[in-house]
Design an enzyme around this catalytic site. Structure first.
Site, PDB file in Angstrom:
ATOM      1  N   GLU A 259       0.850  -1.062  -0.066  1.00 43.04           N
ATOM      2  CA  GLU A 259       0.015   0.077  -0.015  1.00 43.04           C
ATOM      3  C   GLU A 259       0.818   1.277  -0.009  1.00 43.04           C
ATOM      4  O   GLU A 259       0.560   2.322  -0.704  1.00 43.04           O
ATOM      5  CB  GLU A 259      -0.926  -0.035   1.265  1.00 43.04           C
ATOM      6  CG  GLU A 259      -1.805  -1.267   1.339  1.00 43.04           C
ATOM      7  CD  GLU A 259      -1.458  -2.118   2.042  1.00 43.04           C
ATOM      8  OE1 GLU A 259      -2.239  -2.678   3.161  1.00 43.04           O
ATOM      9  OE2 GLU A 259      -0.048  -2.631   2.071  1.00 43.04           O
TER      10      GLU A 259
ATOM     11  N   CYS B 284      -0.561   1.334   7.295  1.00 42.34           N
ATOM     12  CA  CYS B 284      -0.912   1.469   5.922  1.00 42.34           C
ATOM     13  C   CYS B 284      -2.247   2.309   5.897  1.00 42.34           C
ATOM     14  O   CYS B 284      -2.566   3.259   5.352  1.00 42.34           O
ATOM     15  CB  CYS B 284      -1.196   0.475   5.163  1.00 42.34           C
ATOM     16  SG  CYS B 284       0.689  -0.294   4.815  1.00 42.34           S
TER      17      CYS B 284
END
Length: 165
Positions: free
Chosen positions: A65, A96
């Site tokens: 991510e 994330c």
């Protein structure tokens, strides 16, 4: 003769884009990284593709991510990704999820849930915390069986390798 609706591939579907994230996860798997892949989509077009590179880069923050966010921000030439959707094979971790929220991503779609340490509803729901200045829409469980399977296979193989040493 009409087209069979079951044979039409919807290139804008969550299933399709999760398939692209799974392709990235396979790249991670082949490089002995935890197999998590991500893509970021804007206006129906993939603008970023990434996979975990923690071991390769010797960087604990090199999650799929995070790498995808950096790529997408370079493409749009802005840190705000308000019109973008992230597809990721596993529920984002708290790090994330925080980065996704800060980047103003509109929507997060994930496959495998992470009840022990997930940041999108598993352990925490950072993406929809009412105290924060931005919230993301969340769609979970897209191609969940495929996303869970690749992770289970990877860790089973790792255990097998350790036991045979």
């Amino acid at each position: 003769m009409g087209m069979d609706p079951d044979k039409i591939i919807d290139l804008t579907s969550d299933q399709y884009f999760m398939g692209e994230a799974l392709r990235q996860a396979m790249k991670a798997y082949s490089r002995e990284e935890v197999p998590i892949g991500a893509v970021i989509v804007m206006d129906g077009v993939i603008i970023a593709r990434a996979y975990n590179q923690v071991e390769l880069l010797k960087d604990a923050t090199a999650h799929a991510e995070m790498i995808a966010l950096t790529q997408a921000q370079q493409v749009v030439e802005d840190w705000r990704l308000e019109n973008c959707t992230l597809f990721v094979t596993k529920e984002p971790c708290p790090m994330c999820a925080g980065a996704l929220m800060l980047s103003r991503i509109m929507r997060v779609v994930y496959g495998a849930p992470d009840p022990k340490s997930g940041g999108a509803g598993g352990l925490f729901n950072i993406l929809q915390n009412p105290s924060l200045n931005h919230n993301c829409d969340i769609t979970s469980g897209v191609r969940q069986d495929d996303c869970v399977s690749i992770l289970k296979q990877f860790f089973a193989q790792r255990r097998q390798c350790r036991e045979s040493q």
